[in-house]
Motif scaffolding. Structure first.
Motif, mmCIF file in Angstrom:
data_model
loop_
_atom_site.group_PDB
_atom_site.id
_atom_site.type_symbol
_atom_site.label_atom_id
_atom_site.label_comp_id
_atom_site.label_asym_id
_atom_site.label_seq_id
_atom_site.Cartn_x
_atom_site.Cartn_y
_atom_site.Cartn_z
ATOM 1 N N GLY A 100 28.269 18.886 -1.854
ATOM 2 C CA GLY A 100 27.873 19.260 -0.491
ATOM 3 C C GLY A 100 28.818 20.231 0.194
ATOM 4 O O GLY A 100 28.694 20.481 1.392
ATOM 5 N N VAL A 101 29.785 20.804 -0.557
ATOM 6 C CA VAL A 101 30.719 21.737 0.073
ATOM 7 C C VAL A 101 30.015 23.086 0.286
ATOM 8 O O VAL A 101 29.430 23.633 -0.651
ATOM 9 N N LYS A 102 30.071 23.607 1.514
ATOM 10 C CA LYS A 102 29.455 24.911 1.824
ATOM 11 C C LYS A 102 30.562 25.920 2.099
ATOM 12 O O LYS A 102 31.382 25.707 3.004
ATOM 13 N N PHE A 103 30.589 26.996 1.319
ATOM 14 C CA PHE A 103 31.631 28.003 1.496
ATOM 15 C C PHE A 103 31.138 29.152 2.373
ATOM 16 O O PHE A 103 29.970 29.529 2.308
ATOM 17 N N ASP A 104 32.058 29.712 3.184
ATOM 18 C CA ASP A 104 31.705 30.848 4.033
ATOM 19 C C ASP A 104 31.746 32.143 3.236
ATOM 20 O O ASP A 104 30.948 33.046 3.480
ATOM 21 N N ALA A 105 32.716 32.261 2.335
ATOM 22 C CA ALA A 105 32.842 33.493 1.551
ATOM 23 C C ALA A 105 33.622 33.230 0.269
ATOM 24 O O ALA A 105 34.460 32.321 0.200
ATOM 25 N N VAL A 106 33.318 34.060 -0.736
ATOM 26 C CA VAL A 106 34.057 34.040 -2.000
ATOM 27 C C VAL A 106 34.658 35.424 -2.162
ATOM 28 O O VAL A 106 33.924 36.421 -2.260
ATOM 29 N N LEU A 107 35.986 35.514 -2.135
ATOM 30 C CA LEU A 107 36.660 36.812 -2.273
ATOM 31 C C LEU A 107 36.925 37.057 -3.751
ATOM 32 O O LEU A 107 37.593 36.250 -4.404
ATOM 33 N N SER A 108 36.383 38.159 -4.277
ATOM 34 C CA SER A 108 36.608 38.475 -5.684
ATOM 35 C C SER A 108 37.590 39.641 -5.782
ATOM 36 O O SER A 108 37.277 40.768 -5.408
ATOM 37 N N PHE A 109 38.793 39.352 -6.267
ATOM 38 C CA PHE A 109 39.849 40.370 -6.370
ATOM 39 C C PHE A 109 39.649 41.166 -7.655
ATOM 40 O O PHE A 109 39.760 40.621 -8.753
ATOM 41 N N GLU A 110 39.334 42.462 -7.486
ATOM 42 C CA GLU A 110 38.975 43.321 -8.618
ATOM 43 C C GLU A 110 40.173 44.169 -9.044
ATOM 44 O O GLU A 110 40.713 44.926 -8.233
ATOM 45 N N ILE A 111 40.568 44.060 -10.288
ATOM 46 C CA ILE A 111 41.735 44.803 -10.784
ATOM 47 C C ILE A 111 41.621 44.946 -12.301
ATOM 48 O O ILE A 111 41.079 44.051 -12.966
ATOM 49 N N SER A 112 42.127 46.062 -12.843
ATOM 50 C CA SER A 112 41.989 46.282 -14.289
ATOM 51 C C SER A 112 42.988 45.426 -15.065
ATOM 52 O O SER A 112 44.046 45.050 -14.545
ATOM 53 N N ASP A 113 42.662 45.162 -16.323
ATOM 54 C CA ASP A 113 43.554 44.361 -17.175
ATOM 55 C C ASP A 113 44.913 45.051 -17.340
ATOM 56 O O ASP A 113 45.952 44.392 -17.372
ATOM 57 N N ALA A 114 44.901 46.393 -17.428
ATOM 58 C CA ALA A 114 46.161 47.129 -17.630
ATOM 59 C C ALA A 114 47.094 46.927 -16.427
ATOM 60 O O ALA A 114 48.303 46.712 -16.581
ATOM 61 N N TYR A 130 27.872 33.194 -7.258
ATOM 62 C CA TYR A 130 28.040 33.269 -5.802
ATOM 63 C C TYR A 130 27.307 34.470 -5.188
ATOM 64 O O TYR A 130 26.942 34.427 -4.017
ATOM 65 N N GLU A 131 27.091 35.507 -6.001
ATOM 66 C CA GLU A 131 26.309 36.643 -5.494
ATOM 67 C C GLU A 131 24.891 36.150 -5.180
ATOM 68 O O GLU A 131 24.302 36.497 -4.147
ATOM 69 N N ALA A 132 24.361 35.305 -6.063
ATOM 70 C CA ALA A 132 23.010 34.762 -5.861
ATOM 71 C C ALA A 132 22.937 33.927 -4.582
ATOM 72 O O ALA A 132 21.862 33.740 -4.024
ATOM 73 N N ARG A 133 24.077 33.429 -4.117
ATOM 74 C CA ARG A 133 24.099 32.629 -2.884
ATOM 75 C C ARG A 133 24.461 33.480 -1.661
ATOM 76 O O ARG A 133 24.626 32.949 -0.554
ATOM 77 N N GLY A 134 24.655 34.799 -1.900
ATOM 78 C CA GLY A 134 24.882 35.740 -0.799
ATOM 79 C C GLY A 134 26.252 35.663 -0.148
ATOM 80 O O GLY A 134 26.424 36.137 0.974
ATOM 81 N N ILE A 135 27.244 35.089 -0.833
ATOM 82 C CA ILE A 135 28.558 34.941 -0.179
ATOM 83 C C ILE A 135 29.687 35.659 -0.938
ATOM 84 O O ILE A 135 30.852 35.507 -0.595
ATOM 85 N N LEU A 136 29.323 36.456 -1.952
ATOM 86 C CA LEU A 136 30.368 37.151 -2.722
ATOM 87 C C LEU A 136 30.848 38.395 -1.986
ATOM 88 O O LEU A 136 30.044 39.227 -1.567
ATOM 89 N N LYS A 137 32.174 38.542 -1.810
ATOM 90 C CA LYS A 137 32.765 39.723 -1.152
ATOM 91 C C LYS A 137 33.778 40.340 -2.118
ATOM 92 O O LYS A 137 34.714 39.642 -2.556
ATOM 93 N N MET A 138 33.584 41.622 -2.413
ATOM 94 C CA MET A 138 34.487 42.282 -3.362
ATOM 95 C C MET A 138 35.729 42.814 -2.643
ATOM 96 O O MET A 138 35.613 43.428 -1.578
ATOM 97 N N VAL A 139 36.896 42.596 -3.247
ATOM 98 C CA VAL A 139 38.158 43.148 -2.721
ATOM 99 C C VAL A 139 38.722 44.050 -3.819
ATOM 100 O O VAL A 139 39.250 43.561 -4.820
ATOM 101 N N GLU A 140 38.557 45.368 -3.639
ATOM 102 C CA GLU A 140 39.022 46.309 -4.672
ATOM 103 C C GLU A 140 40.549 46.362 -4.667
ATOM 104 O O GLU A 140 41.184 46.221 -3.626
#
Ligand code: AP5
Length: 210
Positions: free
Chosen positions: A100-114, A182-192
């Motif tokens: 039953g936990v409802k999240f406001d946002a999911v921050l996805s930190f985007e960075i290359s493996d290198a 989380y994208e399907a739930r509309g709460i995914l936010k990308m952080v480049e």
């Protein structure tokens, strides 16, 4: 506010979690820090987790879910929290959702493996409170000593180049699918990825509308 921080090892989750926690006045819950404390105290959970962590593998879901459930029940979580490093599998995400936990946002930190490999070699972590530093990007005031608690700063056992590469593989296979969840739930936010910690914080606050 309830937030999740998603991202590869070394993407900056712990660093931004600490900054956001102060700003929002809610705790950051890092399963990695809880597990490392359990390992150093030699508890049953720590003894079970150590071999997985040293090998750069995920600790089994049942161990993680037990830790998270216990932590979220503490009074300081009543006003919200930031999850750092959990969920890391679809099973963990489904458990939280079914609970039953409802999240406001999911921050996805985007960075290359290198870029990750470069960062990890310079990271230093406090043995006592888990705070993270970087020898160049975020050095402590006194070399080897934590600014916050005076604890000893060490290089984590799982920050060797080989283990980091394995952790990255595990991330791509087991954790990255959570972005779709989380994208399907509309709460995914990308952080480049940004060149500095301050620039990343600015992006985080922007995507959160703060
Ligand atoms: P955990 O401790 O969660 O490690 P991780 O996810 O691999 O993440 P890290 O802590 O390594 O990195 P971070 O993203 O916090 O980056 P940081 O801010 O330090 O997990 C460890 C292990 O525990 C796992 O491998 C697994 O075995 C187990 N585990 C934990 N949770 C689990 C779960 N839910 N399920 C199963 N197993 C689990 O930044 C890195 C460095 O870069 C720092 O030195 C920082 O100063 C620097 N830096 C950060 N941002 C920037 C920037 N923008 N520019 C320049 N430098 C920067």
């Amino acid at each position: 506010m309830k937030l999740i921080m998603l991202g590869a090892p070394g993407a900056g989750k712990g660093t931004q979690g600490e900054i956001l926690s102060k700003k929002l006045g809610i705790p950051t819950i890092s399963t990695g820090n809880i597990l490392r404390a359990a390992v150093s105290e030699g508890t049953p959970v720590g003894r079970k987790a150590k071999a997985f962590m040293d090998a750069g593998k995920l600790v089994p879901d049942d161990v993680i879910l037990g830790i998270v459930e216990e932590r979220l029940a503490k009074p300081d979580c009543a006003g919200g929290y930031i999850l750092d490093g959990v969920p890391r599998t679809i099973a963990q995400a489904e458990f939280l959702e079914n609970d039953g936990v409802k999240f406001d946002a999911v921050l996805s930190f985007e960075i290359s493996d290198a870029e990750i490999e470069k960062r990890m070699t310079g990271r230093r972590t406090c043995l006592k409170c888990g705070a993270t530093y970087h020898v160049v990007n975020n050095p402590p005031r006194t070399e080897g000593v934590c600014d916050k608690c005076g604890g000893e700063l060490i290089q984590r056992d799982d920050d060797s180049v080989e283990t980091v590469r394995h952790r990255l593989e595990v991330y791509h296979v087991q954790t990255e699918p959570l972005k779709g969840f989380y994208e399907a739930r509309g709460i995914l936010k990308m952080v480049e990825n940004q060149p500095t910690i301050e620039a990343t914080t600015k992006v985080v606050l922007e995507v959160l509308g703060m």
